[in-house]
Design a protein around this motif. Structure first.
Motif, PDB file in Angstrom:
ATOM      1  N   VAL A  10       0.748  -1.085  -0.026  1.00 19.83           N
ATOM      2  CA  VAL A  10       0.059  -0.046  -0.005  1.00 19.83           C
ATOM      3  C   VAL A  10       0.931   1.499  -0.021  1.00 19.83           C
ATOM      4  CG1 VAL A  10      -1.591   1.292   1.257  1.00 19.83           C
ATOM      5  CG2 VAL A  10      -1.907  -1.189   1.102  1.00 19.83           C
ATOM      6  N   LEU A  11       1.907   1.287   1.041  1.00 21.89           N
ATOM      7  CA  LEU A  11       2.683   2.574   1.133  1.00 21.89           C
ATOM      8  C   LEU A  11       3.541   2.533  -0.356  1.00 21.89           C
ATOM      9  CD1 LEU A  11       3.714   2.470   4.645  1.00 21.89           C
ATOM     10  CD2 LEU A  11       2.198   3.688   3.765  1.00 21.89           C
ATOM     11  N   THR A  12       3.962   1.588  -0.962  1.00 23.61           N
ATOM     12  CA  THR A  12       5.006   1.682  -2.122  1.00 23.61           C
ATOM     13  C   THR A  12       3.840   2.367  -3.047  1.00 23.61           C
ATOM     14  OG1 THR A  12       6.199  -0.220  -1.531  1.00 23.61           O
ATOM     15  CG2 THR A  12       6.411   0.371  -3.682  1.00 23.61           C
ATOM     16  N   LEU A  13       2.864   1.921  -3.340  1.00 21.93           N
ATOM     17  CA  LEU A  13       1.848   2.315  -4.194  1.00 21.93           C
ATOM     18  C   LEU A  13       1.510   3.704  -4.065  1.00 21.93           C
ATOM     19  CD1 LEU A  13      -0.158  -1.085  -4.953  1.00 21.93           C
ATOM     20  CD2 LEU A  13       1.467   0.071  -6.453  1.00 21.93           C
ATOM     21  N   LEU A  14       1.281   4.279  -2.762  1.00 21.93           N
ATOM     22  CA  LEU A  14       0.702   5.645  -2.776  1.00 21.93           C
ATOM     23  C   LEU A  14       1.472   6.718  -3.638  1.00 21.93           C
ATOM     24  CD1 LEU A  14       0.717   5.799   1.158  1.00 21.93           C
ATOM     25  CD2 LEU A  14      -1.097   5.624  -0.366  1.00 21.93           C
ATOM     26  N   ARG A  15       2.800   6.873  -3.742  1.00 24.20           N
ATOM     27  CA  ARG A  15       3.335   7.666  -4.883  1.00 24.20           C
ATOM     28  C   ARG A  15       2.946   7.463  -6.337  1.00 24.20           C
ATOM     29  NH1 ARG A  15       8.732   8.057  -4.550  1.00 24.20           N
ATOM     30  NH2 ARG A  15       8.746  10.195  -5.160  1.00 24.20           N
ATOM     31  N   GLN A  16       3.301   6.356  -6.359  1.00 28.92           N
ATOM     32  CA  GLN A  16       3.387   6.204  -8.292  1.00 28.92           C
ATOM     33  C   GLN A  16       2.171   5.656  -8.543  1.00 28.92           C
ATOM     34  OE1 GLN A  16       6.718   3.541  -7.660  1.00 28.92           O
ATOM     35  NE2 GLN A  16       8.019   5.037  -8.231  1.00 28.92           N
ATOM     36  N   SER A  17       1.207   5.379  -7.834  1.00 24.01           N
ATOM     37  CA  SER A  17      -0.183   4.756  -8.321  1.00 24.01           C
ATOM     38  C   SER A  17      -1.427   5.251  -7.883  1.00 24.01           C
ATOM     39  CB  SER A  17      -0.088   3.426  -8.176  1.00 24.01           C
ATOM     40  OG  SER A  17      -1.368   2.727  -8.844  1.00 24.01           O
ATOM     41  N   ILE A  18      -1.631   5.260  -6.454  1.00 27.15           N
ATOM     42  CA  ILE A  18      -3.042   5.816  -5.876  1.00 27.15           C
ATOM     43  C   ILE A  18      -2.811   7.005  -6.053  1.00 27.15           C
ATOM     44  CG2 ILE A  18      -4.015   5.717  -3.668  1.00 27.15           C
ATOM     45  CD1 ILE A  18      -2.586   3.078  -2.852  1.00 27.15           C
ATOM     46  N   PHE A  19      -2.167   7.934  -5.802  1.00 26.96           N
ATOM     47  CA  PHE A  19      -2.140   9.160  -5.835  1.00 26.96           C
ATOM     48  C   PHE A  19      -1.903   9.745  -7.366  1.00 26.96           C
ATOM     49  CE2 PHE A  19      -1.397   9.451  -1.091  1.00 26.96           C
ATOM     50  CZ  PHE A  19      -2.815   9.339  -0.693  1.00 26.96           C
ATOM     51  N   LEU A  20      -0.521   9.675  -7.761  1.00 29.85           N
ATOM     52  CA  LEU A  20      -0.136  10.171  -8.877  1.00 29.85           C
ATOM     53  C   LEU A  20      -0.671  10.112 -10.210  1.00 29.85           C
ATOM     54  CD1 LEU A  20       2.047  11.943  -9.981  1.00 29.85           C
ATOM     55  CD2 LEU A  20       3.478  10.123 -10.125  1.00 29.85           C
ATOM     56  N   ILE A  21      -1.468   8.714 -10.477  1.00 28.93           N
ATOM     57  CA  ILE A  21      -1.823   8.500 -11.765  1.00 28.93           C
ATOM     58  C   ILE A  21      -3.244   9.357 -11.907  1.00 28.93           C
ATOM     59  CG2 ILE A  21      -2.909   6.746 -13.254  1.00 28.93           C
ATOM     60  CD1 ILE A  21      -0.776   4.835 -12.583  1.00 28.93           C
ATOM     61  N   PRO A  22      -4.026   9.150 -10.747  1.00 31.76           N
ATOM     62  CA  PRO A  22      -5.207  10.005 -11.005  1.00 31.76           C
ATOM     63  C   PRO A  22      -4.988  11.569 -11.220  1.00 31.76           C
ATOM     64  CG  PRO A  22      -5.585   8.448  -8.998  1.00 31.76           C
ATOM     65  CD  PRO A  22      -4.172   8.414  -9.655  1.00 31.76           C
ATOM     66  N   PHE A  23      -4.260  11.963 -10.438  1.00 34.55           N
ATOM     67  CA  PHE A  23      -3.632  13.307 -10.572  1.00 34.55           C
ATOM     68  C   PHE A  23      -3.202  13.709 -11.725  1.00 34.55           C
ATOM     69  CE2 PHE A  23      -3.142  13.697  -5.746  1.00 34.55           C
ATOM     70  CZ  PHE A  23      -4.280  14.297  -5.648  1.00 34.55           C
ATOM     71  N   VAL A  24      -2.467  12.861 -12.556  1.00 31.28           N
ATOM     72  CA  VAL A  24      -1.745  12.933 -13.748  1.00 31.28           C
ATOM     73  C   VAL A  24      -2.850  13.100 -14.965  1.00 31.28           C
ATOM     74  CG1 VAL A  24      -0.409  12.085 -15.842  1.00 31.28           C
ATOM     75  CG2 VAL A  24       0.423  12.335 -13.382  1.00 31.28           C
ATOM     76  N   ILE A  25      -4.011  12.667 -14.823  1.00 28.32           N
ATOM     77  CA  ILE A  25      -5.144  12.359 -15.655  1.00 28.32           C
ATOM     78  C   ILE A  25      -5.871  13.660 -15.401  1.00 28.32           C
ATOM     79  CG2 ILE A  25      -7.245  10.894 -16.063  1.00 28.32           C
ATOM     80  CD1 ILE A  25      -5.953   8.600 -15.335  1.00 28.32           C
ATOM     81  N   VAL A  26      -6.073  13.868 -13.967  1.00 32.82           N
ATOM     82  CA  VAL A  26      -7.211  15.246 -13.951  1.00 32.82           C
ATOM     83  C   VAL A  26      -6.830  16.509 -14.032  1.00 32.82           C
ATOM     84  CG1 VAL A  26      -8.933  15.971 -12.141  1.00 32.82           C
ATOM     85  CG2 VAL A  26      -8.634  13.535 -12.477  1.00 32.82           C
ATOM     86  N   LEU A  27      -5.731  16.794 -13.397  1.00 30.77           N
ATOM     87  CA  LEU A  27      -5.133  17.947 -13.011  1.00 30.77           C
ATOM     88  C   LEU A  27      -4.778  18.622 -14.479  1.00 30.77           C
ATOM     89  CD1 LEU A  27      -2.851  18.156 -10.158  1.00 30.77           C
ATOM     90  CD2 LEU A  27      -5.113  18.785 -10.193  1.00 30.77           C
ATOM     91  N   PRO A  28      -4.178  18.041 -15.553  1.00 29.70           N
ATOM     92  CA  PRO A  28      -4.037  18.861 -16.800  1.00 29.70           C
ATOM     93  C   PRO A  28      -5.518  19.170 -17.320  1.00 29.70           C
ATOM     94  CG  PRO A  28      -2.888  16.800 -16.586  1.00 29.70           C
ATOM     95  CD  PRO A  28      -3.576  16.761 -15.522  1.00 29.70           C
ATOM     96  N   MET A  29      -6.653  18.845 -17.115  1.00 24.02           N
ATOM     97  CA  MET A  29      -7.742  19.076 -17.616  1.00 24.02           C
ATOM     98  C   MET A  29      -7.928  20.627 -17.389  1.00 24.02           C
ATOM     99  SD  MET A  29     -10.154  15.794 -16.926  1.00 24.02           S
ATOM    100  CE  MET A  29      -9.724  14.335 -17.528  1.00 24.02           C
ATOM    101  N   PHE A  30      -7.419  21.135 -16.034  1.00 22.37           N
ATOM    102  CA  PHE A  30      -7.699  22.241 -15.712  1.00 22.37           C
ATOM    103  C   PHE A  30      -6.365  23.360 -15.627  1.00 22.37           C
ATOM    104  CE2 PHE A  30     -10.054  19.417 -12.957  1.00 22.37           C
ATOM    105  CZ  PHE A  30     -11.538  19.777 -13.230  1.00 22.37           C
ATOM    106  N   PHE A  31      -5.105  22.575 -15.705  1.00 21.47           N
ATOM    107  CA  PHE A  31      -3.989  23.339 -15.674  1.00 21.47           C
ATOM    108  C   PHE A  31      -3.021  23.290 -16.919  1.00 21.47           C
ATOM    109  CE2 PHE A  31      -5.243  22.982 -11.052  1.00 21.47           C
ATOM    110  CZ  PHE A  31      -5.544  23.939 -10.627  1.00 21.47           C
ATOM    111  N   GLY A  32      -3.615  22.590 -17.705  1.00 25.35           N
ATOM    112  CA  GLY A  32      -2.767  21.991 -18.823  1.00 25.35           C
ATOM    113  C   GLY A  32      -1.449  21.343 -18.666  1.00 25.35           C
ATOM    114  N   LEU A  33      -0.186  21.496 -19.338  1.00 26.22           N
ATOM    115  CA  LEU A  33       1.038  21.032 -19.090  1.00 26.22           C
ATOM    116  C   LEU A  33       1.321  20.962 -17.687  1.00 26.22           C
ATOM    117  CD1 LEU A  33       2.852  18.981 -20.330  1.00 26.22           C
ATOM    118  CD2 LEU A  33       4.104  21.014 -21.064  1.00 26.22           C
ATOM    119  N   ASP A  34       1.218  22.227 -17.188  1.00 22.91           N
ATOM    120  CA  ASP A  34       1.639  22.235 -15.681  1.00 22.91           C
ATOM    121  C   ASP A  34       1.018  21.473 -14.708  1.00 22.91           C
ATOM    122  OD1 ASP A  34       3.660  24.245 -16.234  1.00 22.91           O
ATOM    123  OD2 ASP A  34       2.266  25.933 -15.689  1.00 22.91           O
TER     124      ASP A  34
END
Length: 445
Positions: free
Chosen positions: A391-415
């Motif tokens: 669980v702890l290993t997946l936090l940074r690279q999967s559980i949190f990061l992947i959804p953010f990489v998908i969602v945040l560019p919709m609002f902030f573009g490449l940044d």
């Protein structure tokens, strides 16, 4: 083996941790310099698309070789616990099973990559003009991946045996050979991406042969007979239980690579993938001392936990966190002041020089928190607690990061892609704190 066991069980923790960590850090440093120099050479001598091609191809090779890493780290944890409990024969059988598992898995996956070449490359982001330079590099690198799998399987075992200097040499040899061969094949012979791939593949062979040669030699306390190669269900279950942590982590990295490269191309272009290629190389190079602390921490925590020396387990945990955090703070200061210079080392391309420094600053903003999270996740793996470690290993690279990489560019573009990294790092550190606090309260000193 007795002398090594005595050191791990009784030597002062800070001294022992440094003794284990410094060779590991040096080895990681040389390996990361190798990867950076590789990227510098193709960036300066071939071009921006070459950096993008390497960014696409190398995660594929590391995904396959991560089978070996998973088997190696999972098995080394079992070996550390077995040696701590004085079960030497079990440790030998575990090693033998690791060799068999790595051989079977690596060759099957390499065959599949050759059969599905274009599909695999496109899946990992070889879009637009990136596919052309990626193909020759991919073909030759994948051919050498089984050697990398053996290397990644064997290196954690060498550290578990209390031989950190050999583990360091195992990383230094291929790095040196790759740099020399890169200059020869790319600059002198002008073989382009094929030459870069050939240099990388041959360096994998150097590393794999050296590590297996050492572990099977009389110098190794795990020298085995053929009977140890026969797969045993119980041993395989133990290896895969702990090794699945690393395998799932690497698989999540591959999924992240696919999502990242897709998003980078969608919200940017080929240059955006090259920018991330530079950031990715810097991540390994910049964090080499912290990763060294993590690697040095694992066998010490595992051995002492197996020997029920819980006071030493707590001591090495807190010492590891302290050292890692200090190093991360120093690292962040260096990034803040030298981000442009770091970029200029890789390329003279105007677009990359304009956009990369800002992306570096954003991506590394939460650096001071990373050491704590890495040591915290490593603790659970070291003591054989697979589920919380996973669980702890997946936090940074999967559980949190992947959804953010998908969602945040919709609002902030490449940044938005760059913002995903520090947000994920901070959230992962917070969750790790609560896991670790609860676990350390259970240790009876």
């Amino acid at each position: 083996m007795g002398q090594i066991a005595n050191e791990i069980a009784s030597e002062k923790v800070h001294k022992l941790l440094l003794k284990q960590s410094i060779p590991a850090a040096i080895g990681i440093l040389v390996m990361s310099i190798n990867m950076i120099v590789d990227t510098i050479f193709v960036g300066q001598w071939i071009g921006v698309l070459a950096i993008a091609a390497i960014t696409v191809v190398l995660p594929i090779g590391f995904l396959i070789s991560s089978i070996g890493m998973a088997i190696g780290i999972g098995g080394s944890s079992v070996i550390s616990l077995a040696l701590g409990a004085n079960e030497v024969e079990k440790a030998k059988r575990v090693f033998g099973n690791q060799i068999s598992l790595t051989t079977i898995a690596a060759f099957i996956l390499v065959l599949l990559c050759f059969l599905l070449e274009t599909h695999v490359l496109q899946l990992f982001g070889a879009n637009g003009e990136i596919l052309v330079p990626a193909i020759p590099y991919f073909r030759i690198v994948i051919a050498g991946v089984p050697f990398l799998a053996y290397a990644m399987m064997g290196n954690p075992i060498i550290r578990a045996l209390g031989k950190p200097k050999y583990a360091m040499v195992a990383l230094i040899l291929p790095a040196i050979s790759n740099i020399i061969l890169d200059i020869l094949f790319i600059k002198v012979f002008n073989w382009g991406m094929f030459g870069a791939g050939l240099a990388t593949s041959l360096s994998y062979a150097v590393c794999g042969i050296f590590i297996l040669g050492f572990l099977l030699s009389p110098k190794s306390s795990l020298r085995i007979g053929f009977h140890c190669l026969k797969l045993k269900k119980k041993i395989v279950a133990e290896i895969t239980s702990l090794g699945s942590i690393t395998l799932v982590r690497q698989a999540s990295v591959s999924i992240l690579t696919i999502v990242l490269n897709y998003s980078l191309f969608k919200y940017g272009n080929e240059s955006s993938i090259a920018i991330f290629g530079i950031i990715n190389r810097l991540m390994m190079f910049i964090f080499f001392p912290v990763l060294g602390i993590v690697q040095g921490f694992l066998p010490i925590a595992g051995y002492n936990y197996g020997a029920e020396l819980y006071k030493r387990v707590k001591e090495v945990l807190f010492t590891g966190i302290k050292y890692a955090t200090v190093l991360c703070i120093i690292t962040f200061i260096a990034i803040y002041f030298l981000n442009y210079e770091m970029t200029a080392v890789f390329t003279t391309d105007t677009t990359l020089l304009q956009q990369t420094p800002n992306a570096i600053l954003i991506c590394f903003f939460a650096t001071p928190f990373i050491g704590f999270q890495l040591i915290g996740a490593a603790y659970f793996q070291a003591v054989g607690k697979a589920k919380p470690a996973l669980v702890l290993t997946l936090l940074r690279q999967s559980i949190f990061l992947i959804p953010f990489v998908i969602v945040l560019p919709m609002f902030f573009g490449l940044d938005g892609i760059w913002y995903s990294f520090p947000i994920s790092d901070m959230l992962a550190a917070i969750v790790t704190f609560f896991f670790l606090k609860k676990e350390t309260q259970k240790l009876v000193v």
